[in-house]
Design a protein around this motif. Structure first.
Motif, PDB file in Angstrom:
ATOM      1  N   LYS A 135       9.900   1.183  -9.000  1.00 30.70           N
ATOM      2  CA  LYS A 135       8.838   0.635  -8.146  1.00 30.70           C
ATOM      3  C   LYS A 135       8.623  -0.853  -8.391  1.00 30.70           C
ATOM      4  O   LYS A 135       8.348  -1.601  -7.460  1.00 30.70           O
ATOM      5  N   TRP A 136       8.749  -1.295  -9.642  1.00 24.33           N
ATOM      6  CA  TRP A 136       8.497  -2.707  -9.939  1.00 24.33           C
ATOM      7  C   TRP A 136       9.517  -3.601  -9.249  1.00 24.33           C
ATOM      8  O   TRP A 136       9.186  -4.711  -8.833  1.00 24.33           O
ATOM      9  N   VAL A 137      10.751  -3.125  -9.105  1.00 19.17           N
ATOM     10  CA  VAL A 137      11.777  -3.917  -8.413  1.00 19.17           C
ATOM     11  C   VAL A 137      11.412  -4.039  -6.932  1.00 19.17           C
ATOM     12  O   VAL A 137      11.515  -5.119  -6.345  1.00 19.17           O
TER      13      VAL A 137
ATOM     14  N   TYR B 179      12.405  -2.655   2.154  1.00 17.21           N
ATOM     15  CA  TYR B 179      11.741  -1.540   1.475  1.00 17.21           C
ATOM     16  C   TYR B 179      11.610  -0.338   2.401  1.00 17.21           C
ATOM     17  O   TYR B 179      11.910   0.787   2.008  1.00 17.21           O
ATOM     18  N   PHE B 180      11.168  -0.562   3.631  1.00 13.45           N
ATOM     19  CA  PHE B 180      10.990   0.571   4.545  1.00 13.45           C
ATOM     20  C   PHE B 180      12.317   1.205   4.951  1.00 13.45           C
ATOM     21  O   PHE B 180      12.370   2.406   5.211  1.00 13.45           O
TER      22      PHE B 180
ATOM     23  N   VAL C 277      10.701  -7.366  -4.640  1.00 13.80           N
ATOM     24  CA  VAL C 277      11.418  -7.599  -3.376  1.00 13.80           C
ATOM     25  C   VAL C 277      10.422  -7.790  -2.238  1.00 13.80           C
ATOM     26  O   VAL C 277      10.563  -8.708  -1.424  1.00 13.80           O
ATOM     27  N   ILE C 278       9.406  -6.937  -2.170  1.00 13.34           N
ATOM     28  CA  ILE C 278       8.420  -7.031  -1.091  1.00 13.34           C
ATOM     29  C   ILE C 278       7.694  -8.364  -1.137  1.00 13.34           C
ATOM     30  O   ILE C 278       7.497  -9.021  -0.105  1.00 13.34           O
ATOM     31  N   ILE C 279       7.302  -8.802  -2.317  1.00 17.28           N
ATOM     32  CA  ILE C 279       6.488 -10.004  -2.435  1.00 17.28           C
ATOM     33  C   ILE C 279       7.310 -11.287  -2.268  1.00 17.28           C
ATOM     34  O   ILE C 279       6.883 -12.214  -1.583  1.00 17.28           O
TER      35      ILE C 279
ATOM     36  N   ILE D 192       0.841  -1.204   0.000  1.00 15.75           N
ATOM     37  CA  ILE D 192       0.000   0.000   0.000  1.00 15.75           C
ATOM     38  C   ILE D 192       0.870   1.246   0.000  1.00 15.75           C
ATOM     39  O   ILE D 192       0.620   2.196  -0.750  1.00 15.75           O
ATOM     40  N   ASP D 193       1.925   1.253   0.819  1.00 12.48           N
ATOM     41  CA  ASP D 193       2.832   2.394   0.851  1.00 12.48           C
ATOM     42  C   ASP D 193       3.530   2.581  -0.491  1.00 12.48           C
ATOM     43  O   ASP D 193       3.672   3.713  -0.965  1.00 12.48           O
ATOM     44  N   LEU D 194       3.934   1.503  -1.108  1.00  8.39           N
ATOM     45  CA  LEU D 194       4.598   1.572  -2.414  1.00  8.39           C
ATOM     46  C   LEU D 194       3.657   2.143  -3.464  1.00  8.39           C
ATOM     47  O   LEU D 194       4.076   2.930  -4.314  1.00  8.39           O
ATOM     48  N   ALA D 195       2.390   1.795  -3.412  1.00  7.19           N
ATOM     49  CA  ALA D 195       1.422   2.306  -4.380  1.00  7.19           C
ATOM     50  C   ALA D 195       1.153   3.798  -4.170  1.00  7.19           C
ATOM     51  O   ALA D 195       0.915   4.528  -5.140  1.00  7.19           O
ATOM     52  N   ARG D 196       1.201   4.261  -2.948  1.00  8.30           N
ATOM     53  CA  ARG D 196       0.876   5.655  -2.646  1.00  8.30           C
ATOM     54  C   ARG D 196       2.050   6.613  -2.807  1.00  8.30           C
ATOM     55  O   ARG D 196       1.849   7.785  -3.083  1.00  8.30           O
ATOM     56  N   ILE D 197       3.256   6.137  -2.596  1.00  6.03           N
ATOM     57  CA  ILE D 197       4.427   7.013  -2.626  1.00  6.03           C
ATOM     58  C   ILE D 197       4.785   7.348  -4.077  1.00  6.03           C
ATOM     59  O   ILE D 197       4.608   6.540  -4.976  1.00  6.03           O
TER      60      ILE D 197
END
Length: 63
Positions: A37-39, A55-56, A43-45, A25-30
């Motif tokens: 972003k795709w990388v 990521y954070f 990594v997150i998934i 959610i943070d990645l989508a909003r930032i």
């Protein structure tokens, strides 16, 4: 499966799921990240519980 101690495993699964959802959610909003972003989404998934933490720490671009 009966030998798994679910009292220890269930909280870890819950924490991992919460971290995954919050990070995506943070990645989508930032608007800006350190790197594509795709990388970071990959990594997150795919890097389990460490991916959202990475990521954070490294992925968010500070203003």
């Amino acid at each position: 499966m009966a030998a798994i101690n679910w009292a220890l495993v269930a909280p870890l699964i819950a924490i991992e799921a919460i971290l995954l959802i919050v990070a995506l959610i943070d990645l989508a909003r930032i608007h800006a990240t350190n790197g594509p972003k795709w990388v970071w989404a990959i990594v997150i998934i795919f890097v389990s519980i460490i991916g959202p933490i990475l990521y954070f720490i490294f992925g968010r671009k500070t203003s």
